[in-house]
Design an enzyme around this catalytic site. Structure first.
Site: not given
Ligand SMILES: Cc1cc2nc3c(=O)[nH]c(=O)nc-3n(C[C@H](O)[C@H](O)[C@H](O)COP(=O)(O)OP(=O)(O)OC[C@H]3O[C@@H](n4cnc5c(N)ncnc54)[C@H](O)[C@@H]3O)c2cc1C
Length: 808
Positions: A13, A223, A254, A351, A539, A541
């Protein structure tokens, strides 16, 4: 004007957002990541990357579609960021097969190609499948595998090439602020200034939220994911993944190919919540912070169920496995936008990889252009009611949403627990009357009352199909028909009520809304809140109860926050919802009934349509609003919450003579649809302008409100799409909304709300259609499961277009 932006987190993200912002010319962007780049240790670092685009939410489906398109366009040193292998969701029973047909139609409504295919065809696409164990599958050919870490780096490099900086091993320890505004962040390596800080911290979201006192409505959960050793059936595979993704939702499973083996993901185990503050830092974690030890006990069942549809898995061996962490929110939607209580603090969390680039695009548009092109009403971080933000609720709902992630849910299914959560003073009486309760904003709300069963023999409803019969009873039809002839009492407490007061209230509301509000005390105005681009934000009222006091019937917390955050010092904005209750007394006998317990004159001359009055019903102080969302003569009645029971009893005691019945939300919805009244989030969102939604009557001609400049440039004859009322031919074919609408076998639009119109005697559906298909009489078809339902564009509204009922 470009701003100094800090993004916390370089997961998918954060990386996508840096790319989207810098693409739009906001290049002063620093991404601070506590872990190493690019596999930083968050959920992205181990996500198997399955992208299934189909989603009942239009915005989530289109975020996914954009993510697919974007990742398909990227590569990292020639290596693709997306493997477009398609997907299969299999059915092993009739209910799931029907659901797959429904999902196919939802996908089609949002422009994602999808088709239900036979078991044989599915087997051809995925030779590991046991053809005999399934009865069909949903095939979405544009789904596929995101190579999330490659995409991270590819998007990161693009952002860096435009001026962004990515700093690894920089942990944000605090958010710096002054005068209610963000000024920067404190890290383990010093402070950084910023105008805007965007938390993309994933499972660490609650920890970052705690830095500023923001309750974060997401729950990290473990998970299970396992990678098998090589399978005989894949021994000739040379590429990472050519087989379509696979889902077996009835068993919470899956699958994806990884070279000669499979990745197997399993939601069938008990929920395993983890607190964000307990996640280990990178150097203390065994593998990485978001990976916990695989717990074999929870895995029981995964292979047993898998073996039934993929026989080779029965004897498979696990190569590696984990309990990986990711986030679930209280309502299943992400957390997006600027937090109400700290200017400049934004979030893009909870996300999935699936929606990542789409969410990032929306946030970038929001920051740079003022509002995203797709509606964010479902995902706005400020949407939550207070009760939804208690840690216990967040954990309970997060766990429940994990368990239900693949369940076959009906659009009307209420949350399973906690129930009951919010109850009004009417609740004991409603229970005694046999209320069938669903839930709205946490409130128990009757859909119908069993006490009205006796009406069914006189006020009949036609039989309907099984899906639309869920949370339905013929009593709903009886209540709707009875109220049109007599009088009924509806509980409307869950509607958000906001008080806006103070010397500047009128001027403020005339800026925030499109209404002409400078009218006598006691006037009511229906109007809109618009984006700068004249998209509809809400919207409302607006009732002028005193010279400097207005009460708004609004759509939710986001409206409250918008008003609060824009109010000048001489305006006070207060949520009065839970301190008050609301009843709708509607039907031809409503006035006589109310008059029988009221000393004030309630005649049309004294209390005309769209007028309000403070008075007493019996001993209960009330405000009467002379309007009705169901298109009947009557009043919305508001009182203090502690008078609820007395109000109910007063009305029912007096109502005996007039045949008063309690009536539920089912009847309400049927009647509102007959009258063509729009519901925010269904019929209209920020993607629509007032002309398209048929609401230009609610916009004042004199301008001066937010969005007026853009609105002035619009006109009724420019619109290319329009909200239309569809009248369905066959009584049995009650649809539910969000179905594709076809003309000459081509999808041209989608339905919004739908219900049986008991007074007009046909199933109705509202739908967005292109202008060329919107003429009255146009024949259309609605794809409903595997059936094409015939309908015709009808008059809008179907019931009482002259407003004789309301104005009588
Ligand atoms: C086993 C598993 C399977 C999954 N399978 C799928 C799938 O098949 N399809 C799918 O769409 N999603 C899947 N997901 C979900 C998906 O991986 C996550 O929803 C997605 O990667 C989240 O992305 P992100 O960037 O929000 O979070 P992250 O990838 O967790 O990134 C957040 C980052 O913020 C950094 N951070 C946090 N706090 C701080 C701080 N204070 N200072 C500096 N850095 C910080 C962390 O180090 C991290 O790198 C799966 C998840 C798991 C666990």
């Amino acid at each position: 004007m470009s701003k100094k932006v800090i993004i916390i987190g370089a997961g998918i993200v954060g990386c996508a957002l840096a790319d989207e912002l810098t693409q739009r010319g906001w290049t002063d962007v620093i991404v601070l990541e506590q872990g190493p780049l690019w596999a930083a240790g968050g959920s992205t670092s181990h996500a198997p990357g399955l992208v299934f685009q189909t989603n009942a939410s239009k915005s989530l489906a289109l975020y996914a579609k954009y993510t697919v398109e974007k990742l398909c366009s990227l590569d990292l040193d020639g290596e693709p960021c997306f493997l477009q292998v398609g997907s299969l969701e299999v059915a092993t029973n009739k209910e799931r097969l029907a659901e797959l047909h429904r999902r196919a139609s939802i996908a089609t409504a949002w422009g994602i190609p999808a088709k239900v295919i036979s078991a044989k065809e599915a087997k051809k696409l995925h030779p590991l499948l046991d053809e005999k164990s399934i009865i069909g599958a949903l095939h979405v050919p544009t789904d596929g595998l995101a190579k999330a870490l490659r995409a991270d780096e590819a998007m990161g490099r693009l952002a860096i090439s435009r001026g962004a900086k990515f700093l690894e091993r920089h942990e944000v320890l605090d958010i710096l602020k002054s005068n209610g505004k963000v000024t920067g962040v404190k890290t383990n390596k010093g402070d950084f200034e910023a105008d805007i800080v965007i938390a993309c911290a994933g499972i660490w979201g609650p920890k970052v939220g705690d830095m500023i006192g923001m309750p974060t409505a997401l729950q990290p959960l473990a998970h299970q994911l396992a990678w098998t050793k090589d399978l005989p059936g894949l021994k000739n595979q040379e590429q990472e993944c050519v087989l379509p993704l696979l889902r077996h939702q009835d068993k919470d499973l899956y699958y994806r190919q990884r070279n000669k083996g499979l990745g197997v993901g399993w939601y069938g185990h008990r929920p395993l919540p983890v607190k964000a503050k307990d996640i280990l830092p990178f150097d203390k974690a065994k593998v990485m912070p978001s990976v916990l030890d695989f717990t074999k006990k929870e895995w029981e069942g995964a292979i047993k169920h898998s073996g039934k549809i993929i026989p080779e898995l029965k004897k498979s061996k696990i190569d590696s496995a984990m309990n990986g962490l990711f986030s679930f929110t209280v309502d299943g939607f992400p957390l997006m936008g600027e937090w109400a209580n700290l200017k400049g603090f934004w979030t893009a969390e909870a996300v999935w990889v699936t929606h990542s680039a789409g969410v990032a695009k929306a946030i970038a548009e929001w920051l740079v252009d003022g509002h995203p092109s797709l509606s964010v009403h479902e995902s706005d971080v400020n949407r939550f009611e207070k009760h939804q933000l208690s840690p216990e609720h967040i954990e309970m709902r997060g766990k429940q949403n994990y368990v239900e992630v693949y369940d076959l849910l009906h659009p009307l299914d209420p949350m399973k627990e906690p129930r009951p959560l919010r109850t009004t003073g009417f609740y004991p009486r409603q229970k005694t009357l046999g209320g069938y309760f669903l839930e709205a904003s946490g409130y128990e709300r009757p859909q119908w009352y069993e006490s009205n069963k006796k009406l069914v023999s006189k006020f009949k409803s036609p039989k309907r199909n099984s899906w639309s019969s869920k949370h339905w009873s013929p009593i709903i039809g009886a209540e709707a028909q009875y109220v049109r002839k007599h009088v009924g009492l509806f509980d409307i407490t869950s509607l958000k009520r906001i008080e806006v007061s103070g010397k500047g209230a009128l001027k403020f509301l005339e800026t925030m809304t499109t209404g002409k509000l400078d009218k006598a005390v006691g006037s009511i105005t229906y109007c809109l809140m618009l984006t700068e681009n004249a998209g509809i934000l809400s919207d409302v009222t607006v009732t002028r109860v005193e010279e400097n006091q207005f009460i708004l019937g609004a759509n939710g917390n986001v409206d409250l926050i918008r008003l609060k955050n824009n109010a000048p010092d001489n305006v006070f904005v207060k949520d009065i919802t839970s301190g008050t209750v609301g009843l709708g007394l509607f039907g031809p006998k409503a006035r006589q009934l109310a008059q029988s317990v009221c000393d004030d004159d309630l005649s049309n001359e004294s209390l005309g349509y769209f007028k309000a009055k403070k008075t007493y019903l019996g001993q209960v102080p009330v405000t009467l609003w002379r309007l009705s969302y169901v298109g009947e003569l009557g009043f919305e009645i508001y009182a203090d919450a502690d008078m609820a029971l007395k109000l109910w009893d007063t009305l029912f005691a007096a109502g005996k003579k007039f045949g008063l019945i309690p009536a539920g939300r089912g009847a309400f919805n049927s009647m509102r649809l007959e009258k063509g009244y729009r519901s925010y989030g269904a019929e209209m969102t920020s993607e629509h302008n007032p002309y398209q939604a048929g609401l230009s009557f609610a916009v004042r001609k004199t301008g001066g409100f937010i969005g007026a400049n853009a609105y002035e440039k619009l006109s009724a004859d420019q619109i290319t799409k329009k909200l239309c009322c569809l009248v369905i031919k066959n009584d049995f074919d009650v649809v539910m909304g969000k179905e594709p609408v076809l003309v000459d076998n081509k999808v041209v639009g989608y339905t919004t709300s739908a219900y049986y119109g008991h007074t007009v005697g046909s199933p109705l559906a509202y739908a967005w259609l292109p202008i060329e298909s919107s003429a009255i009489g146009t024949k259309v078809e609605i794809q409903y499961f595997d059936k094409k339902v015939k309908a015709v564009v009808g008059n809008d509204p179907q019931f009482d277009p002259q407003m004789t009922r309301l104005k009588s």
